[in-house]
Design a protein around this motif. Structure first.
Motif, PDB file in Angstrom:
ATOM      1  N   LEU A 167      -1.129  11.306  28.685  1.00  0.00           N
ATOM      2  CA  LEU A 167      -0.783  12.935  28.629  1.00  0.00           C
ATOM      3  C   LEU A 167      -1.336  13.558  29.648  1.00  0.00           C
ATOM      4  O   LEU A 167      -2.400  13.374  29.882  1.00  0.00           O
ATOM      5  CB  LEU A 167      -0.870  13.274  27.015  1.00  0.00           C
ATOM      6  N   GLU A 168      -0.360  14.795  29.829  1.00  0.00           N
ATOM      7  CA  GLU A 168      -0.995  15.705  30.866  1.00  0.00           C
ATOM      8  C   GLU A 168      -2.275  16.471  30.051  1.00  0.00           C
ATOM      9  O   GLU A 168      -2.224  16.580  28.726  1.00  0.00           O
ATOM     10  CB  GLU A 168      -0.136  16.641  31.247  1.00  0.00           C
ATOM     11  N   ASP A 179      -8.104   6.836  30.967  1.00  0.00           N
ATOM     12  CA  ASP A 179      -7.035   6.831  29.722  1.00  0.00           C
ATOM     13  C   ASP A 179      -7.428   7.704  28.620  1.00  0.00           C
ATOM     14  O   ASP A 179      -7.262   7.535  27.614  1.00  0.00           O
ATOM     15  CB  ASP A 179      -7.116   5.261  29.422  1.00  0.00           C
ATOM     16  N   PHE A 180      -8.440   8.431  28.786  1.00  0.00           N
ATOM     17  CA  PHE A 180      -8.938   9.379  27.637  1.00  0.00           C
ATOM     18  C   PHE A 180      -7.818  10.084  26.994  1.00  0.00           C
ATOM     19  O   PHE A 180      -7.887  10.238  25.800  1.00  0.00           O
ATOM     20  CB  PHE A 180      -9.914  10.225  28.110  1.00  0.00           C
ATOM     21  N   THR A 181      -6.700  10.705  27.707  1.00  0.00           N
ATOM     22  CA  THR A 181      -5.813  11.235  27.038  1.00  0.00           C
ATOM     23  C   THR A 181      -4.570  10.549  26.919  1.00  0.00           C
ATOM     24  O   THR A 181      -3.493  11.054  26.260  1.00  0.00           O
ATOM     25  CB  THR A 181      -5.342  12.541  28.138  1.00  0.00           C
ATOM     26  N   GLY A 182      -4.671   9.274  26.944  1.00  0.00           N
ATOM     27  CA  GLY A 182      -3.492   8.269  26.603  1.00  0.00           C
ATOM     28  C   GLY A 182      -2.264   8.629  27.302  1.00  0.00           C
ATOM     29  O   GLY A 182      -1.224   8.341  26.997  1.00  0.00           O
ATOM     30  N   ASN A 215      -2.520  20.596  23.316  1.00  0.00           N
ATOM     31  CA  ASN A 215      -1.401  21.099  22.496  1.00  0.00           C
ATOM     32  C   ASN A 215      -1.528  19.997  21.284  1.00  0.00           C
ATOM     33  O   ASN A 215      -1.345  20.628  20.069  1.00  0.00           O
ATOM     34  CB  ASN A 215      -0.145  21.015  23.060  1.00  0.00           C
ATOM     35  N   GLN A 216      -1.741  18.897  21.510  1.00  0.00           N
ATOM     36  CA  GLN A 216      -1.481  17.731  20.352  1.00  0.00           C
ATOM     37  C   GLN A 216      -2.689  17.629  19.653  1.00  0.00           C
ATOM     38  O   GLN A 216      -2.700  17.568  18.261  1.00  0.00           O
ATOM     39  CB  GLN A 216      -1.328  16.551  21.154  1.00  0.00           C
TER      40      GLN A 216
END
Length: 287
Positions: free
Chosen positions: A272-273, A267-270, A279-280
């Motif tokens: 997101l791809e 779940d490190f990127t929450g 980008n975020q």
């Protein structure tokens, strides 16, 4: 190729009819083989000395052979260098000619312990380095002279006189590799190699600490070279060098390599791809 062997015979200071004390005999053997590894320089830790025969009668005689600690190590050539250095060095030290370059602070401390015991408790130590050769004999007279020569050398290399006494006691922790069991004024203790200084340090265990460690760890771990975090009272000498640890706790450090599954966070990127996450994170459009 035959492995290199060394035979050490330790005799009582009271003569052949009087049994050796266990502590004197075993510490003499341990000190000598530690010195052998010191004589090997940086490669000394690549080999070990395996006991192949023991005579427990008085005098005590132990024969050991050099074995590699890991595959691919040429134990024979390292052992030969250790033996040659020991032979020449003891001769030079006894004569007062020179102290060898491989004898650092720790090696000299080990040598003085070995020599001093030869003047009190151990009457004579015979060392056969080569088959069918005469033994290197360390008797009380030779040992006493060698001990004085080492101390004279150490005084000559002290760069400054310590005007300020840096002896002190602190409470803290050290990280070290466990080496061997010993005793300190009849108290249980462990000899460790401190990670930063690479020096051998004695860690004294209060009875309750030794008992607690015995319940949670096998004492066999001591001989396995485990790393540990040791907490307690740190005693420093007047020149500021750590000398003794009165241990309140010893925690074995897990040396097993971590698996990817153990440290990966799905779940490190929450959710997101990867591209959207970068980008975020950077605020730019990552192509």
């Amino acid at each position: 190729m035959d492995s290199e062997k060394v035979t050490v015979t330790v005799q009582s200071s009271a003569g052949e009819e009087t049994p050796l004390l266990v502590g004197d005999a075993m510490r003499q053997i341990l000190d000598f083989f530690e010195l052998l590894n010191f004589a090997g320089g940086s490669e000394g830790e690549l080999i070990a000395w395996e006991v192949i025969s023991v005579s427990m009668n008085s005098p005590l005689t132990i024969t050991a052979r050099a074995v590699p600690r890991s595959s691919g190590v040429d134990a024979t050539s390292i052992a030969r260098r250790e033996k040659a250095n020991i032979a020449y060095s003891f001769s030079d030290i006894i004569k007062g000619e020179r102290i060898p370059d491989w004898m650092n602070d720790d090696a000299r401390d080990r040598a003085k312990s070995f020599l001093k015991r030869n003047t009190n408790g151990v009457g004579r130590t015979d060392i056969v380095l080569y088959e069918n050769s005469k033994p290197l004999v360390i008797n009380p007279t030779a040992a006493g002279q060698a001990f004085k020569n080492i101390e004279r050398y150490e005084k000559s290399i002290v760069p400054i006189i310590f005007e300020n006494d840096l002896s002190r006691v602190e409470y803290g922790s050290i990280e070290a590799k466990l080496k061997s069991l010993t005793s300190w004024y009849d108290k249980p203790a462990i000899v460790v190699k401190e990670r930063l200084s690479k020096r051998d340090i004695t860690c004294v265990l209060r009875p309750e600490v030794a008992h607690e460690i015995g319940k949670t760890h096998s004492w066999i771990e001591i001989w396995a070279g485990k790393r540990a975090l040791i907490s307690g009272r740190l005693n420093f000498q007047k020149e500021g060098r750590l000398q003794l640890v009165s241990a309140d706790n010893i925690e074995i450090i897990d040396q097993k390599p971590k698996r990817f599954e153990d440290i990966a966070d799905p779940d490190f990127t929450g959710g997101l791809e990867i591209r959207d996450y970068l980008n975020q994170l950077w605020g730019d459009d990552i192509d």
